[in-house]
Design a protein around this motif. Structure first.
Motif, short mmCIF file in Angstrom:
data_model
loop_
_atom_site.label_atom_id
_atom_site.label_comp_id
_atom_site.label_asym_id
_atom_site.label_seq_id
_atom_site.Cartn_x
_atom_site.Cartn_y
_atom_site.Cartn_z
N UNK A 197 0.82 -1.21 0.00
CA UNK A 197 0.00 0.00 0.00
C UNK A 197 0.85 1.26 0.00
N UNK A 198 2.15 1.13 -0.19
CA UNK A 198 3.04 2.28 -0.16
C UNK A 198 3.76 2.46 -1.49
N UNK A 199 3.95 3.71 -1.88
CA UNK A 199 4.70 4.03 -3.07
C UNK A 199 6.02 4.68 -2.71
N UNK A 200 6.70 5.29 -3.65
CA UNK A 200 7.98 5.94 -3.36
C UNK A 200 7.78 7.15 -2.44
N UNK A 201 8.78 7.39 -1.60
CA UNK A 201 8.75 8.51 -0.67
C UNK A 201 9.17 9.78 -1.39
N UNK A 202 8.40 10.83 -1.24
CA UNK A 202 8.70 12.10 -1.91
C UNK A 202 8.16 13.26 -1.09
N UNK A 203 8.91 14.36 -1.07
CA UNK A 203 8.48 15.58 -0.40
C UNK A 203 7.78 16.54 -1.36
N UNK A 204 7.85 16.28 -2.63
CA UNK A 204 7.26 17.19 -3.61
C UNK A 204 5.76 17.39 -3.43
N UNK A 205 4.96 16.32 -3.15
CA UNK A 205 3.52 16.55 -2.95
C UNK A 205 3.22 17.53 -1.82
N UNK A 206 4.06 17.54 -0.79
CA UNK A 206 3.82 18.45 0.34
C UNK A 206 4.16 19.89 -0.05
#
Length: 420
Positions: free
Chosen positions: A136-145
């Protein structure tokens, strides 16, 4: 302006209540992002729990819920000096109203951004919890925030801060600012119900000030893979909605600068000022006071006296609340919210149903549950701090009344508010 900004920001960041609410909202966001048991604006659905759209939607919903601590920050920034009686001292100095208002509001906005950063941190760390299925997890990214703060959080915060600032400047009342928050909640829910079946999509998306409907309309037909990895371009519905409400925010801020007054509310001017006749003063001073005979009474401070004091205080507090304009306005808002929900409770799964008692009770519960919580929060503080706000608490505290009498009376008045 910078001096006012620095002073007010220090005051905002030192407020324990603001940080307490921020911590509670952050825990709520953490629970919604890490578990299906807590839902924020609906379930996550068939996407990754750390999908970009999840972060955007969660932060968007919190900009609506966050009006509570935005109201706290704005009240502290714009009304603290008038409540504490230091406004005359400040405005006797050679300062500009523009610097005062701009510095205070800017500090309140930055303080609220710090709380939203805490909420975003709660959403971000939720994806690292061991109980979440790795599928249920995808790549970690700060861009969406970063995208969410730039496109959703900051414009929404500017609009709500401008709206509440204008209300605080016009009314000079903390209670009326919170009533404005309640009114916004109710009108937002009513407009969502009324615009849900509107054929003109552009009107429906532009009329929603938080941009959530524009965002949802843009990604409406996206596949799960797109929702897991992409964010929409800032164009179309999103660009039009953001431009409209940022413009509305700037107009509200301009109104704040134009309407802000350094005088206390209720100050008499010109012909409204009471005129005193010197002759009348001299005549009153020359009149000899008449002898007054005060009968001696036996004082009683037993249990019966305490009960009578309690009943008298209970009547005084309850009647004062029920006759107040804010209470009537809150009641009208809650009723309007119920009517809007009840009108659309005539079908279930696209099947027409009769308005039976159970359906109406569900509509009543959905309409009044959060409104009642807000009303209780407002009047709990209003009743407890009423004497202190009127600067007569030292007089009332010196009265020969047991400590439980005023507290029990205020609690009883709060129960009367709930019943009504």
């Amino acid at each position: 302006m910078f001096e006012f900004f620095r002073f007010e920001l220090r005051q905002q960041l030192r407020s324990p209540l603001l940080w307490l609410m921020g911590a509670l909202f952050a825990l709520f966001a953490f629970g919604g992002a890490s578990s299906d048991a807590i839902q924020i604006g609906g379930s996550v659905g068939n996407v990754h729990r750390n999908a970009p759209m999840v972060a955007v939607q969660f932060l968007g919903v919190f900009t609506l819920m966050g009006m509570l601590f935005t109201a706290m920050a704005i009240n502290g920034a714009l009304l603290r000096d008038f409540e504490q009686g230091t406004a005359e001292l400040i405005f006797a100095s050679p300062i500009k109203r523009r610097d005062y208002v701009a510095g205070r509001i800017a500090a309140a906005i930055v303080g609220c951004l710090a709380i939203y950063a805490l909420i975003g941190f709660g959403i971000f760390v939720a994806q690292f919890m061991p109980w979440i299925d790795a599928a249920r997890l995808g790549p970690v990214s700060l861009y969406p925030y970063v995208w969410a703060f730039a496109v959703v959080v900051l414009p929404n915060l500017l609009f709500t801060a401008a709206l509440l600032s204008l209300l605080a400047i016009v009314t000079r009342s903390i209670l009326w600012v919170y009533i404005g928050v309640l009114g916004f909640f109710v009108l937002y829910g009513v407009s969502a119900a009324l615009l849900s079946d509107l054929d003109n999509v552009w009107i429906a998306t532009l009329a929603e000030p938080l941009g959530l409907r524009a965002f949802g309309r843009t990604i409406r037909y996206w596949a799960a893979e797109q929702r897991n990895t992409e964010l929409p371009a800032i164009a179309g519905y999103i660009l039009a909605n953001r431009a409209l409400w940022i413009g509305a925010s700037l107009a509200l801020f301009a109104a704040c600068f134009a309407l802000f007054k350094t005088e206390r509310s209720g100050t008499a001017r010109g012909l409204r000022r009471a005129k005193t006749s010197p002759v009348g003063i001299e005549a009153h001073a020359s009149a000899a006071p008449a002898a007054i005979s005060v009968p001696k009474r036996a004082l009683s401070f037993g249990a019966g006296t305490s009960v009578r004091q309690f009943l008298r205080q209970l009547k005084f507090d309850t009647v004062g609340v029920l006759r107040s304009v804010p209470f009537i306005v809150m009641l009208m808002f809650a009723t309007a919210n119920f009517i809007a929900g009840a009108l659309f409770a005539d079908n279930m799964y696209d099947t027409s149903i009769h308005p039976v008692t159970s359906i109406m009770l569900e509509a009543l519960q959905g309409a009044y549950s959060f409104v009642l919580i807000i009303i209780v929060l407002f009047y709990a503080g209003e009743l407890i701090a009423k004497e202190r706000s009127a600067k007569i608490h030292e007089v009332t505290d010196a009265m020969p009344v047991p400590n439980w009498v005023p507290l029990a009376a205020k609690f009883g008045a709060l129960l009367a508010v709930i019943v009504c």
